[in-house]
Design an enzyme around this catalytic site. Structure first.
Site, short mmCIF file in Angstrom:
data_model
loop_
_atom_site.label_atom_id
_atom_site.label_comp_id
_atom_site.label_asym_id
_atom_site.label_seq_id
_atom_site.Cartn_x
_atom_site.Cartn_y
_atom_site.Cartn_z
CG HIS A 48 -0.53 0.10 2.58
ND1 HIS A 48 -0.03 -0.83 3.39
CD2 HIS A 48 0.12 1.36 3.29
CE1 HIS A 48 0.18 -0.23 4.63
NE2 HIS A 48 0.46 1.06 4.27
CG ASP A 81 0.14 -3.78 2.87
OD1 ASP A 81 0.55 -3.45 1.92
OD2 ASP A 81 -0.39 -3.39 3.92
CB SER A 138 3.27 1.53 6.11
OG SER A 138 1.99 1.79 6.85
#
Length: 592
Positions: free
Chosen positions: A173, A204, A283
């Site tokens: 993402h 992911d 992230s």
């Protein structure tokens, strides 16, 4: 036709995937990506579960870590590891000695050859991405581009294709729909252009390469992956979250390990929960053990009024699976599945009715996806007793590590597409064993759309394919509440019945004299054309092109019908395209 298509989980906030940050005008991070649905195969939370990863049970309970406004933030994503992986990984400086920390005190690592934890930190990079996403409501255009920052780190890879033998690992993402990606080392002031070489939305994760040799000038700058951590192990999260531009470190302990819904990928895979802070921008950053080994990748957190400091990392078993898959196939082939829905058999009377002995345990097969190889072996009302000689309990779990149990889907997701799994079942009162090939799950309504969305315009009526991004574009972050109930039912409970099947809908109606009266038929599924069924949008285009009838008739859901005079429809289409500034009446994939 619209309403509360499914209930949300209670007592949990949204799982947030942190994309580092949206600049002005950017699309907000998905606040409801882990939506309530039947549990994935092997998840004991649901009575009927589609394996391979429907939305998890943490509805509005887990979110992807939201993107931070560039350039202040970065993304986060955890990585799970295989339970049996050996803890042989070392940092770039060599093997580490363990220093035990107390409580939340940060654990440090120092190598025998004198390399400090700085050598570990130097492997962490800041990622700058510019995203240009398709506009699924206006599929011939893009939404306004936006920027985000996130984290990543350097790893060894046999498939790097460069003399450095290394790649950058981050979250999917973080770089999805990216038109430009740049990476910056901790001790450099220069940003290096990077290319996305592999992206895996299911888990992911993504891999980046950098062509500039200066970026790889230090051969010791790389992180080695360790083993799956245990409960109460101390960990530190390293990355570039909101609140500043420099590297940030937070600490905590591992509090839970289980199969959980991935907010971005909509799959259910192994996940480690930690109490270290994971914020927007973390992230893709590494999570280290007190030994200096990377035990996962930060990627999402739980935001709720009733919870504090709940973050999730992708453990190394999942990370290793992704990397090995890419090294072997030069692409991501996915996490395999059997493609079945199942039901718990915790009720003793139910087990007795199926002729199960007191010592036998298992789960009941509710349905098998007809396009899956398992459909040739398994039938409704079979009882799955074991996978690869690992007994399956009545609640759908298997033994994991001493004192731990886990959803039986973990046995499947440790394998690779094309491999077989031994399935022991009770079928019509007889015990049978099958060797069943495993394949990548195929969803009738996909969670991600590769490339550009498909569309066809006829007399101002826009036909397109239903997907999760389309529903989100039309109905916002709460699309799982507000989208038409029948579309939600297809998303949650229906499977692909034949190869290439799609749910074709009328996306919108571009107002014109020829389509008066059809304005309210948006997001309505089209079932037949001139009373002929079709499997997908491409087949619909072929039927329209070959039609010699005077009228074009589209029969839709809810008994609604659209009828157009054929010649007038084709003539009006050109004028409508010109009025709305649309270059083509169909997407590129339908023009060939």
């Amino acid at each position: 036709g619209r309403g509360r298509g499914r209930g949300r989980g209670r007592g949990r906030g949204p799982v947030v995937v942190h994309r580092g940050g949206n600049s002005a005008g950017a699309a907000p991070a998905d606040a409801a990506v882990a939506r309530a649905a039947h549990a994935a195969e092997g998840d004991g939370a649901g009575s009927a579960a589609a394996d391979g990863g429907r939305r998890g049970t943490a509805s509005k309970g887990t979110k992807r870590a939201p993107a931070e406004k560039a350039p202040e933030t970065s993304e986060e994503t955890p990585q799970p590891k295989d339970a049996g992986a050996a803890a042989t990984a070392t940092t770039a400086g060599g093997p580490k000695k363990r220093r035990k920390g107390k409580g939340g005190q940060r654990a440090t690592a120092a190598s025998e050859d004198g390399a400090s934890e700085d050598s570990i930190m130097d492997c962490v990079v800041k990622i700058y991405a510019t995203h240009t996403e398709p506009n699924y409501s206006l599929p011939w255009s893009k939404i306004r581009q936006y920027s985000s920052t996130s984290s990543g780190f350097i790893i060894d890879s046999q498939a790097s294709g460069s003399s450095s033998g290394r790649l950058v690992l981050t979250n999917a993402h973080s770089v999805e729909h990216a038109t430009q990606v740049k990476v910056k080392l901790r001790d450099h002031d220069e940003k290096f252009l990077a290319q996305v070489v592999c992206i895996a939305n299911e888990c992911d994760l993504a891999l980046l390469s950098v062509s500039d040799s200066e970026f790889w000038s230090d051969p010791s700058r790389k992180v080695r992956l360790g083993s799956l951590p245990r409960l109460q192990d101390s960990v530190i999260v390293v990355g570039y979250p909101i609140g500043g531009d420099s590297l940030s470190v937070t600490s905590g302990v591992v509090s839970r390990i289980e199969v959980t819904a991935y907010a971005h990928g909509a799959s259910k895979l192994l996940t480690a929960q930690i109490d270290a802070a994971i914020n927007s921008g973390n992230s893709g950053g590494p999570v280290f053990s007190s030994d200096g080994e990377c035990v996962g990748v930060a990627f999402q957190s739980l935001k709720s009024d009733e919870s504090e400091n709940i973050g999730y990392i992708i453990p190394t078993p999942v990370v290793n699976h992704f990397i090995r898959d890419y090294e072997k196939n030069k692409t991501f082939t996915g996490f395999p599945t059997l493609g079945l829905e199942w039901q718990k058999m915790e009720n003793p009377m139910m087990r007795a009715s199926y002729g199960m002995k007191p010592e036998q345990k298992g789960v009941r097969v509710v349905r098998v996806q007809p396009t899956m190889p398992a459909s040739k072996f398994l039938k409704e009302d079979d009882v799955v007793l074991a996978l690869d000689k690992t007994p399956v309990s009545n609640d759908g779990t298997v033994s994991f590590r001493p004192g731990e149990r886990i959803a039986f889907s973990h046995v499947l997701t440790q394998k690779y597409v094309g491999e077989k799994v031994e399935v022991k079942v009770l079928q019509a009162g007889a015990i049978k064993t099958f060797q069943i090939p495993l394949v990548r799950p195929i969803r009738l309504i996909p969670d991600h759309v590769p490339g550009e969305p498909s569309y066809l315009i006829v007399a101002g009526i826009v036909f397109t394919i239903t997907s999760a991004p389309y529903l989100k574009s039309e109905y916002g972050k709460d699309w799982d509440y507000d989208a038409p109930v029948k579309l939600l039912d297809r998303y949650l409970h229906h499977h692909v019945a034949s190869s290439g099947e799609q749910v074709v809908v009328i996306g919108q109606v571009l107002a014109a004299d020829i389509n008066v009266g059809y304005e309210d038929m948006t997001s309505t599924q089209v079932k037949t054309f001139n009373r002929q069924p079709f499997n997908n949008l491409k087949e619909l285009v072929k039927l329209i092109n070959e039609s010699k009838d005077d009228f074009l008739r589209f029969d839709c859901e809810y008994g609604k019908t659209v009828v157009l005079e054929r010649k007038q429809a084709h003539e009006a289409t050109a004028d409508i395209l010109k009025t709305h500034g649309i270059a083509h009446d169909r997407s590129a994939d339908l023009r060939t």
